[in-house]
Design an enzyme around this catalytic site. Sequence first.
Site, PDB file in Angstrom:
ATOM      1  N   LYS A 191       0.803  -1.304  -0.171  1.00  0.00           N
ATOM      2  CA  LYS A 191       0.089   0.004   0.028  1.00  0.00           C
ATOM      3  C   LYS A 191       0.898   1.375  -0.150  1.00  0.00           C
ATOM      4  CE  LYS A 191      -4.361  -0.856   2.048  1.00  0.00           C
ATOM      5  NZ  LYS A 191      -4.931  -1.893   3.190  1.00  0.00           N
ATOM      6  N   GLN A 192       0.260   2.303  -0.664  1.00  0.00           N
ATOM      7  CA  GLN A 192       1.129   3.368  -0.342  1.00  0.00           C
ATOM      8  C   GLN A 192       0.252   4.677  -0.246  1.00  0.00           C
ATOM      9  OE1 GLN A 192       4.060   4.803  -3.220  1.00  0.00           O
ATOM     10  NE2 GLN A 192       4.274   6.431  -2.307  1.00  0.00           N
ATOM     11  N   GLY A 193       0.297   5.353   0.998  1.00  0.00           N
ATOM     12  CA  GLY A 193      -0.616   6.254   1.574  1.00  0.00           C
ATOM     13  C   GLY A 193       0.142   7.622   1.290  1.00  0.00           C
ATOM     14  N   GLU A 204       1.602   9.306   3.202  1.00  0.00           N
ATOM     15  CA  GLU A 204       2.772   9.445   4.223  1.00  0.00           C
ATOM     16  C   GLU A 204       3.740   8.407   4.103  1.00  0.00           C
ATOM     17  OE1 GLU A 204       4.157  11.527   6.593  1.00  0.00           O
ATOM     18  OE2 GLU A 204       2.357  13.275   6.024  1.00  0.00           O
ATOM     19  N   ALA A 205       3.451   7.063   3.689  1.00  0.00           N
ATOM     20  CA  ALA A 205       4.312   6.092   3.869  1.00  0.00           C
ATOM     21  C   ALA A 205       3.729   5.068   2.884  1.00  0.00           C
ATOM     22  CB  ALA A 205       4.157   5.524   5.433  1.00  0.00           C
ATOM     23  N   VAL A 262       3.893   1.108   2.679  1.00  0.00           N
ATOM     24  CA  VAL A 262       3.790  -0.286   3.306  1.00  0.00           C
ATOM     25  C   VAL A 262       4.172  -1.538   2.502  1.00  0.00           C
ATOM     26  CG1 VAL A 262       2.356  -1.885   4.725  1.00  0.00           C
ATOM     27  CG2 VAL A 262       2.266   0.697   5.247  1.00  0.00           C
ATOM     28  N   LYS A 278       7.240  -0.333   7.071  1.00  0.00           N
ATOM     29  CA  LYS A 278       6.614   0.767   6.969  1.00  0.00           C
ATOM     30  C   LYS A 278       7.633   2.164   6.582  1.00  0.00           C
ATOM     31  CE  LYS A 278       3.096   4.579   8.882  1.00  0.00           C
ATOM     32  NZ  LYS A 278       2.008   4.600   9.845  1.00  0.00           N
ATOM     33  N   ASP A 333      -4.564  10.141  15.477  1.00  0.00           N
ATOM     34  CA  ASP A 333      -5.158  10.016  13.982  1.00  0.00           C
ATOM     35  C   ASP A 333      -6.378   8.751  14.032  1.00  0.00           C
ATOM     36  OD1 ASP A 333      -5.837  10.363  11.385  1.00  0.00           O
ATOM     37  OD2 ASP A 333      -3.947   9.345  10.617  1.00  0.00           O
TER      38      ASP A 333
HETATM   39  N1  LIG Z   1       1.076  -4.358  11.188  1.00  0.00           N
HETATM   40  C1  LIG Z   1       0.203  -4.219  10.019  1.00  0.00           C
HETATM   41  N2  LIG Z   1      -0.501  -5.228   9.935  1.00  0.00           N
HETATM   42  C2  LIG Z   1      -1.531  -5.393   8.836  1.00  0.00           C
HETATM   43  N3  LIG Z   1      -1.687  -4.260   8.025  1.00  0.00           N
HETATM   44  C3  LIG Z   1      -0.886  -3.060   8.337  1.00  0.00           C
HETATM   45  C4  LIG Z   1      -0.180  -2.833   9.359  1.00  0.00           C
HETATM   46  N4  LIG Z   1       0.315  -1.857   9.294  1.00  0.00           N
HETATM   47  C5  LIG Z   1      -0.139  -1.144   8.155  1.00  0.00           C
HETATM   48  N5  LIG Z   1      -0.994  -1.935   7.664  1.00  0.00           N
HETATM   49  C6  LIG Z   1      -1.820  -1.524   6.407  1.00  0.00           C
HETATM   50  O1  LIG Z   1      -1.519  -0.696   5.861  1.00  0.00           O
HETATM   51  C7  LIG Z   1      -2.140   0.650   5.851  1.00  0.00           C
HETATM   52  C8  LIG Z   1      -1.457   1.797   5.965  1.00  0.00           C
HETATM   53  O2  LIG Z   1      -0.459   1.819   6.948  1.00  0.00           O
HETATM   54  P1  LIG Z   1      -0.485   3.101   8.118  1.00  0.00           P
HETATM   55  O3  LIG Z   1       0.244   2.715   9.452  1.00  0.00           O
HETATM   56  O4  LIG Z   1      -2.159   3.481   8.400  1.00  0.00           O
HETATM   57  O5  LIG Z   1      -0.003   4.391   7.307  1.00  0.00           O
HETATM   58  P2  LIG Z   1      -0.731   5.463   6.723  1.00  0.00           P
HETATM   59  O6  LIG Z   1      -0.179   6.659   7.249  1.00  0.00           O
HETATM   60  O7  LIG Z   1      -0.184   5.523   5.228  1.00  0.00           O
HETATM   61  O8  LIG Z   1      -2.226   5.638   6.800  1.00  0.00           O
HETATM   62  C9  LIG Z   1      -3.219   0.445   6.935  1.00  0.00           C
HETATM   63  O9  LIG Z   1      -4.399   1.087   6.679  1.00  0.00           O
HETATM   64  C10 LIG Z   1      -3.180  -1.199   6.924  1.00  0.00           C
HETATM   65  O10 LIG Z   1      -4.143  -1.602   5.976  1.00  0.00           O
HETATM   66 MG   LIG Z   2      -3.722   4.763   8.625  1.00  0.00          MG
END
Ligand SMILES: Nc1ncnc2c1ncn2[C@@H]1O[C@H](COP(=O)(O)OP(=O)(O)O)[C@@H](O)[C@H]1O
Ligand SMILES: [Mg+2]
Length: 219
Positions: free
Chosen positions: A4-6, A8-9, A11, A24, A127
Site C-alpha cells: 500500500k502507498q498512502g 505519508e508512507a 507499506v 512502513k 489520527d
Molecule cells: N502491522 C500491520 N499489519 C497489517 N496491516 C497493516 C499494518 N500496518 C499497516 N497496515 C496496512 O497498511 C495501511 C497503511 O498503514 P498506516 O500505518 O495506517 O499508514 P498511513 O499513514 O499510510 O495511513 C493500513 O491502513 C493497513 O491497511
Molecule cells: Mg493509516
Amino acid sequence: MFMKQGAEAKVSVCDFYGKPCIVKERFPKAYRHPSLDKTLTLRRIKAEVRAIMRCRLQGINVPALYFVDLERSCIYMEWVKNSRSVRDYIDKVQGQGDAMDSRLKQLATSIGHVLGRMHTHNIIHGDLTTSNMLLQGSLDEYKLWLIDFGLSDIEAAAEDKGVDLYVLERAILSSHPKTREFFEDILSAYRTANKGGADAVIDKLEEVRLRGRKRTMVG
Ligand SMILES: Nc1ncnc2c1ncn2[C@@H]1O[C@H](COP(=O)(O)OP(=O)(O)O)[C@@H](O)[C@H]1O
Ligand SMILES: [Mg+2]
C-alpha cells in the site's frame, strides 16, 4: 512485496527471521524543504515507536516492533495477518438488520474499551479513524488492533484526549452513514475503561464539538 502507498508512507510485507513482517517506510515529500522534511519524518517515526512500545507494555494490542531503521526511515513490525479495517467491517455488516445492530454494539464496546485504556496511560493516538483499527478473526469473534501512531503523543491533559475522540467522531460520521448511536456506544464503553478521567475528557469533547460547529457557521 509491495502492499500500500498512502500519503505519508509506503507499506510492504516481508519475512523477518521467519515472522510475517510489515515495513512502513516514510518517503521524502518533494513539496517540503528537505531539512524540515527530515525533522518531521524523524519526529513521526519516534512518536510511532514510542506509542507502540507504551501500548505493548500496557497489554494494548498493537503490532510488535521488530526493528527501526532511522537511516532509511523504516519501521519493521508484526504483520497483523488475516485482518480487515474497522472501516471495511462496518461497510460489510451495515444492512444486516439485527445482526448489524448487535455486531456494531459489540464493536463499539471493544473500541471504547481500548481507547479508554490507552488514554488512561496518557497515550494520544492523534489520527483515530476506522482505517487505523484492524480486526483479526471472524465477523463475530475477533481481536482489535490499533495501528498508525505517527501523529501520537504522550499527554495527560483531558483536552488532548477530547480532541482524540473528536477526530474519531468526525471520521466515523463522515465515512459511515447512521452511526451516531455507534459513537455514543463507544463513549459509554470508554467511560467504563477510563473511570477516573472520562468525565473531564467528554466535557472537553463537547467543548471541541461546539468550537467546530461555530467554525462551520462562521466559515
Ligand atoms: N502491522 C500491520 N499489519 C497489517 N496491516 C497493516 C499494518 N500496518 C499497516 N497496515 C496496512 O497498511 C495501511 C497503511 O498503514 P498506516 O500505518 O495506517 O499508514 P498511513 O499513514 O499510510 O495511513 C493500513 O491502513 C493497513 O491497511
Ligand atoms: Mg493509516
